[in-house]
Design a protein around this motif. Structure first.
Motif: not given
Length: 401
Positions: A74, A78, A200, A226, A228
């Motif tokens: 990532c 994020e 992802k 984490y 997004d």
């Protein structure tokens, strides 16, 4: 035949704690700390003692985010930090906007700390809680598909089941959830650092991970979150403090000196995962410990670690089947293997528990775990293990069971 990956890694000397054990096969309970992390902590304390730090954000926080982002695929922005898994998980859950008349989907073999958090979230939001049932320790996409509908606003689960090591079909679940407008929130503590995970590609919206297991941070208390970047704006923490907001245009140093600032006037909302962190001063020593351990794993390479751990799991399964034991949650596809293997000897709970107790007393570290109708001896090797450890384990198990 010995695995090339086990010979190639050859990292036992980096883990002084191994000297205490005949074989340490219990990373799913607690990982061991490499010397490199201990040395990083000593350097941290030495610099703190003489007040040599310049900018902890630049010197500690940003490098830690880079290492974590590299590990899970990532962007740095994020990533934020937590105290182990539950703290981060709670902050994610409290930030999810409920849907009127909505529901949350979870799994029946969930880790109790996480299941309690999900349960209280559903009660707080007056939401229906739907539980996907395991089938002989495994979960199937079709069972998720039956429970996720247009009123589902969150699908929440551990990516690897703590009891038997079954790895859930995350990408397929994510596709179903996203088609119906739901967020996918994952507890990745039994996954990240042991086998490859690209958040992802898997479609994970938010995740909490503690450092104490496969990330080799033991009892340090570290963890990360984490989120997004496309999801950050959807999340609304119940309260935000100063450092959850964006840095003022003039910079923090100038902002603090301004006589005419209004302390009740909020700054611009953060558009990064920091929106969910502590919002004030951070426990930088925890962050530095996590940075060091994750850097250690990255230097080895998660693909190599996965191959190493997979070879060990293959060996465990071969030995278990040779002795007529059942491998719980077993799947043939090695690409779907976690680094946890739980076996049932068929001798019953009392005899298996006694065998585990005696083995632990004799320096063989494994665990016994059970829930929702299944249980057994849980074996969880990591990079510091080799085939000799597996051989010792099954030799001792044969004696004790």
């Amino acid at each position: 035949m010995k695995s090339n990956y086990m010979r190639y890694l050859n990292v036992k000397e980096d883990f002084p704690a191994l000297k205490r054990y005949k074989a340490y096969l219990n990373t799913a309970a607690q990982g061991l700390i490499p010397k490199q992390t201990s040395e990083a902590l000593r350097r941290f304390l030495e610099k703190t003692e003489v007040d040599e730090w310049g900018d902890l954000g630049e010197e500690v926080e940003k490098p830690a985010k880079r290492e974590i982002a590299k590990l899970i695929g990532c962007d740095d922005e994020e990533v934020s930090f937590s105290v182990q898994t539950t703290d981060g998980f709670r902050r994610i859950l409290l930030s999810i906007k409920p849907r009127e008349g909505g529901n949350i989907v979870g799994i029946d073999l969930e880790f109790p700390s996480i299941s309690m958090a999900i349960k209280t979230l559903s009660q707080r939001n007056h939401s229906e809680l739907r539980i996907v049932k395991h089938r002989d320790g495994r979960y199937y996409v079709t069972d998720f598909e039956k429970l996720i509908d247009d009123k589902t606003y969150a699908v929440i689960f551990s990516s690897v089941v703590w009891v038997d090591g079954f790895m859930l079909p995350i990408r397929e679940i994510s596709e179903i959830a996203h088609e119906r407008g739901a967020l996918v929130v994952v507890d990745g503590i039994q996954h990240v650092g042991a086998v490859n995970m690209n958040v992802k590609k898997l479609g994970i919206d938010a995740m909490a991970v503690g450092g104490e297991k496969w990330l080799l941070n033991n009892v340090i208390g570290s963890g990360f979150i984490y989120v997004d970047k496309e999801v950050v704006e959807e999340l609304e923490p119940p309260a935000q403090t100063l450092m959850n907001f964006q840095e003022p245009t003039e910079g923090w140093s100038k902002w603090w000196t301004k006589i005419d600032k209004d302390p009740w006037k909020p700054l611009e909302k953060s558009k990064t995962a920091s929106k969910l962190d502590w919002g004030g001063g951070k426990p930088y020593i925890l962050i530095e410990a996590l940075r060091s351990s994750v850097e250690y794993l990255n230097n080895i390479g998660i693909e190599r670690i996965e191959k190493h751990n997979r070879a060990l799991k293959r060996r465990i399964i071969e030995e278990a089947e040779k002795m007529g034991y059942k491998v719980l949650g077993y799947v043939e596809d090695e690409d779907k293997w976690s680094s946890i293997t739980t076996i049932s000897t068929g001798k019953g709970y009392v005899r298996e528990m006694e065998a585990v107790r005696i083995m632990r007393e004799e320096g063989m570290q494994v665990s016994y775990r059970g829930s929702s109708g299944i249980g057994g001896i849980r074996i969880s090797p990591h990079i510091y293990n080799d085939e000799a450890d597996i051989e010792v384990l099954f030799s001792k198990l044969k004696e004790k069971i």
